[in-house]
Design a protein around this motif. Structure first.
Motif, PDB file in Angstrom:
ATOM      1  N   GLU A  85      40.399  37.002  38.004  1.00  0.00           N
ATOM      2  CA  GLU A  85      39.753  38.297  38.615  1.00  0.00           C
ATOM      3  C   GLU A  85      38.197  38.390  38.014  1.00  0.00           C
ATOM      4  OE1 GLU A  85      40.692  40.126  41.102  1.00  0.00           O
ATOM      5  OE2 GLU A  85      42.820  40.206  41.003  1.00  0.00           O
ATOM      6  N   PRO A  86      37.415  37.257  38.150  1.00  0.00           N
ATOM      7  CA  PRO A  86      36.050  37.180  37.210  1.00  0.00           C
ATOM      8  C   PRO A  86      35.073  38.393  38.014  1.00  0.00           C
ATOM      9  CG  PRO A  86      36.264  35.645  38.939  1.00  0.00           C
ATOM     10  CD  PRO A  86      37.870  36.318  38.943  1.00  0.00           C
ATOM     11  N   THR A  87      35.412  38.966  39.056  1.00  0.00           N
ATOM     12  CA  THR A  87      34.540  39.904  39.707  1.00  0.00           C
ATOM     13  C   THR A  87      34.968  41.164  39.595  1.00  0.00           C
ATOM     14  OG1 THR A  87      35.258  39.497  41.998  1.00  0.00           O
ATOM     15  CG2 THR A  87      33.433  38.244  41.266  1.00  0.00           C
ATOM     16  N   GLY A  88      36.280  41.485  38.888  1.00  0.00           N
ATOM     17  CA  GLY A  88      37.019  42.641  39.094  1.00  0.00           C
ATOM     18  C   GLY A  88      36.318  43.876  38.585  1.00  0.00           C
ATOM     19  N   VAL A  98      37.613  31.857  32.450  1.00  0.00           N
ATOM     20  CA  VAL A  98      36.787  33.035  33.232  1.00  0.00           C
ATOM     21  C   VAL A  98      37.759  34.071  33.097  1.00  0.00           C
ATOM     22  CG1 VAL A  98      34.875  34.138  34.360  1.00  0.00           C
ATOM     23  CG2 VAL A  98      34.808  31.435  33.956  1.00  0.00           C
ATOM     24  N   PHE A  99      37.463  35.366  32.495  1.00  0.00           N
ATOM     25  CA  PHE A  99      38.456  36.515  32.654  1.00  0.00           C
ATOM     26  C   PHE A  99      37.787  37.780  33.144  1.00  0.00           C
ATOM     27  CE2 PHE A  99      40.087  33.687  29.095  1.00  0.00           C
ATOM     28  CZ  PHE A  99      41.353  33.337  29.549  1.00  0.00           C
ATOM     29  N   GLN A 100      38.616  38.334  33.569  1.00  0.00           N
ATOM     30  CA  GLN A 100      38.085  39.876  33.954  1.00  0.00           C
ATOM     31  C   GLN A 100      37.265  40.695  32.908  1.00  0.00           C
ATOM     32  OE1 GLN A 100      40.760  42.263  36.157  1.00  0.00           O
ATOM     33  NE2 GLN A 100      39.285  44.057  36.440  1.00  0.00           N
ATOM     34  N   ARG A 114      27.188  39.772  30.923  1.00  0.00           N
ATOM     35  CA  ARG A 114      28.170  39.481  30.289  1.00  0.00           C
ATOM     36  C   ARG A 114      29.210  38.423  30.958  1.00  0.00           C
ATOM     37  NH1 ARG A 114      30.784  45.264  28.264  1.00  0.00           N
ATOM     38  NH2 ARG A 114      29.417  45.874  29.975  1.00  0.00           N
ATOM     39  N   GLN A 115      29.533  38.434  32.116  1.00  0.00           N
ATOM     40  CA  GLN A 115      30.137  37.385  32.805  1.00  0.00           C
ATOM     41  C   GLN A 115      29.462  36.167  33.084  1.00  0.00           C
ATOM     42  OE1 GLN A 115      33.204  36.651  32.995  1.00  0.00           O
ATOM     43  NE2 GLN A 115      34.085  37.783  34.566  1.00  0.00           N
ATOM     44  N   ARG A 116      28.331  36.395  33.389  1.00  0.00           N
ATOM     45  CA  ARG A 116      27.386  35.096  32.927  1.00  0.00           C
ATOM     46  C   ARG A 116      27.410  34.241  31.909  1.00  0.00           C
ATOM     47  NH1 ARG A 116      21.734  36.446  35.120  1.00  0.00           N
ATOM     48  NH2 ARG A 116      22.241  38.563  35.123  1.00  0.00           N
ATOM     49  N   VAL A 117      27.443  35.134  30.845  1.00  0.00           N
ATOM     50  CA  VAL A 117      27.632  34.522  29.319  1.00  0.00           C
ATOM     51  C   VAL A 117      29.143  33.728  29.250  1.00  0.00           C
ATOM     52  CG1 VAL A 117      27.694  35.117  27.034  1.00  0.00           C
ATOM     53  CG2 VAL A 117      26.111  36.156  28.293  1.00  0.00           C
ATOM     54  N   LEU A 159      41.191  30.320  41.558  1.00  0.00           N
ATOM     55  CA  LEU A 159      40.592  31.577  41.418  1.00  0.00           C
ATOM     56  C   LEU A 159      41.616  32.410  41.846  1.00  0.00           C
ATOM     57  CD1 LEU A 159      38.326  33.676  41.370  1.00  0.00           C
ATOM     58  CD2 LEU A 159      37.878  33.187  43.697  1.00  0.00           C
ATOM     59  N   VAL A 160      42.011  33.404  40.836  1.00  0.00           N
ATOM     60  CA  VAL A 160      42.828  34.648  41.276  1.00  0.00           C
ATOM     61  C   VAL A 160      41.873  35.569  41.364  1.00  0.00           C
ATOM     62  CG1 VAL A 160      44.357  36.294  40.028  1.00  0.00           C
ATOM     63  CG2 VAL A 160      44.874  33.889  39.521  1.00  0.00           C
ATOM     64  N   THR A 161      42.218  36.393  42.545  1.00  0.00           N
ATOM     65  CA  THR A 161      41.459  37.561  43.004  1.00  0.00           C
ATOM     66  C   THR A 161      42.247  38.345  43.987  1.00  0.00           C
ATOM     67  OG1 THR A 161      39.216  38.167  43.864  1.00  0.00           O
ATOM     68  CG2 THR A 161      40.264  36.165  44.978  1.00  0.00           C
ATOM     69  N   HIS A 162      41.865  39.820  43.917  1.00  0.00           N
ATOM     70  CA  HIS A 162      42.227  40.611  44.949  1.00  0.00           C
ATOM     71  C   HIS A 162      41.140  40.699  45.952  1.00  0.00           C
ATOM     72  CE1 HIS A 162      45.149  42.342  41.918  1.00  0.00           C
ATOM     73  NE2 HIS A 162      45.820  42.497  42.905  1.00  0.00           N
ATOM     74  N   GLU A 163      40.125  40.428  45.906  1.00  0.00           N
ATOM     75  CA  GLU A 163      38.780  40.650  46.581  1.00  0.00           C
ATOM     76  C   GLU A 163      38.485  39.683  47.809  1.00  0.00           C
ATOM     77  OE1 GLU A 163      35.804  41.083  43.990  1.00  0.00           O
ATOM     78  OE2 GLU A 163      36.794  42.660  42.929  1.00  0.00           O
ATOM     79  N   GLU A 164      38.282  40.154  49.100  1.00  0.00           N
ATOM     80  CA  GLU A 164      38.010  39.375  49.987  1.00  0.00           C
ATOM     81  C   GLU A 164      36.683  38.266  49.891  1.00  0.00           C
ATOM     82  OE1 GLU A 164      39.437  38.685  52.891  1.00  0.00           O
ATOM     83  OE2 GLU A 164      41.097  40.375  52.787  1.00  0.00           O
ATOM     84  N   GLN A 165      35.506  38.973  49.382  1.00  0.00           N
ATOM     85  CA  GLN A 165      34.614  38.533  48.839  1.00  0.00           C
ATOM     86  C   GLN A 165      34.459  37.336  48.186  1.00  0.00           C
ATOM     87  OE1 GLN A 165      31.615  40.476  46.285  1.00  0.00           O
ATOM     88  NE2 GLN A 165      30.104  39.351  46.708  1.00  0.00           N
ATOM     89  N   ALA A 166      35.519  37.290  47.180  1.00  0.00           N
ATOM     90  CA  ALA A 166      35.671  36.357  46.365  1.00  0.00           C
ATOM     91  C   ALA A 166      36.527  35.040  46.974  1.00  0.00           C
ATOM     92  CB  ALA A 166      36.484  36.585  45.129  1.00  0.00           C
ATOM     93  N   ALA A 167      37.514  35.507  47.472  1.00  0.00           N
ATOM     94  CA  ALA A 167      38.512  34.646  48.373  1.00  0.00           C
ATOM     95  C   ALA A 167      37.764  33.837  49.496  1.00  0.00           C
ATOM     96  CB  ALA A 167      39.517  35.554  48.931  1.00  0.00           C
ATOM     97  N   ALA A 168      36.601  34.291  49.914  1.00  0.00           N
ATOM     98  CA  ALA A 168      35.703  33.813  51.007  1.00  0.00           C
ATOM     99  C   ALA A 168      35.144  32.373  50.539  1.00  0.00           C
ATOM    100  CB  ALA A 168      34.812  34.923  51.681  1.00  0.00           C
ATOM    101  N   TYR A 169      34.913  32.341  49.366  1.00  0.00           N
ATOM    102  CA  TYR A 169      34.340  31.299  48.765  1.00  0.00           C
ATOM    103  C   TYR A 169      35.365  29.906  48.658  1.00  0.00           C
ATOM    104  CZ  TYR A 169      30.080  33.358  47.024  1.00  0.00           C
ATOM    105  OH  TYR A 169      28.852  34.129  46.959  1.00  0.00           O
TER     106      TYR A 169
END
Length: 231
Positions: free
Chosen positions: A164-167, A88-90, A144-147, A193-203
């Motif tokens: 960065e799937p939520t970027g 899954v990509f940004q 699109r990201q759900r697809v 999961l590669v991420t910059h975001e606190e919301q994503a990292a919290a999972y």
């Protein structure tokens, strides 16, 4: 599930060599949900690419699910990726000329009749049944990201690599996508999961911090930590 042994990756550029990873040692166990964080240019995406067999290490050894990716040829890597890994990509990377249903079914390694039925089942699960005949340009970023998530799951992988799937998503759409990753994890899958975001990292149950191509930190979340609230 993933084992890095003294892995380094160097890119040759017009301005000289760029050392993306330097002597990385990392283990990801089965059924773990791990976030990889760090500043831009620290090697996060390179680490993910090597874990997915989308590149080769300059030195060291990478193995995934017991397979030595360092020693595998291009054809063997392609078969392994199709069978075991979902990406899954940004930027989604959907084919603009295909419908939503065909974008998902096209990634299947099975018979097309079966693939289309499986694709429709996944898209229904992700609340996209009314979008089956739409093309990517007709969808929101969250849709699109759900697809892309459905496409990643079409072959029943045991590992999802998400860069960065939520970027590019608003907070509400990001929560939906992260909940889908959490569902995959709860059902027995492994997530890196590669991420910059606190919301994503919290999972994630564990966070690896990269800096200048090396692992600077590796922290496990408290077993009592509450799961992020669902939308």
């Amino acid at each position: 599930m993933i084992h890095f042994e003294d892995v380094s990756k160097t890119y040759s550029t017009a301005d000289g060599p760029v050392h993306a990873l330097s002597g990385v040692n990392m283990d990801v166990g089965q059924r773990e949900f791990i976030a990889v964080r760090g500043p831009s240019g620290c090697g996060k995406s390179t680490l993910l690419m090597l874990a997915g067999g989308l590149g080769t290490a300059t030195s060291g050894r990478v193995s995934v699910a017991g397979e030595d990716l360092t020693a595998a040829g291009p054809a063997a890597l392609a078969r392994f990726r199709a069978k075991r890994i979902g990406f899954v990509f940004q930027m989604f990377h959907l084919l603009p000329y295909l419908t939503v249903l065909d974008n998902v079914a096209a990634a299947s390694t099975g018979e097309q009749s079966t693939a289309r039925a499986r694709a429709a089942e996944l898209l229904e699960k992700f609340h996209l049944t009314d979008r089956l005949r739409h093309r990517p340009a007709e969808l929101s970023a969250g849709e699109r990201q759900r697809v892309a998530m459905a496409r990643a799951l079409i072959n029943g992988p045991t590992l999802i690599l998400a860069d960065e799937p939520t970027g590019n998503l608003d907070p509400g759409s990001a929560t939906i996508v992260l909940d889908l990753l959490a569902d995959f994890h709860r059902e027995g899958g492994t997530v890196l999961l590669v991420t910059h975001e606190e919301q994503a990292a919290a999972y994630a149950g564990r966070t690896i911090l990269l800096r200048q191509g090396t692992i600077e930190g590796d922290a496990t979340a408290s077993s009592k930590q509450e799961e992020p609230e669902r939308a």
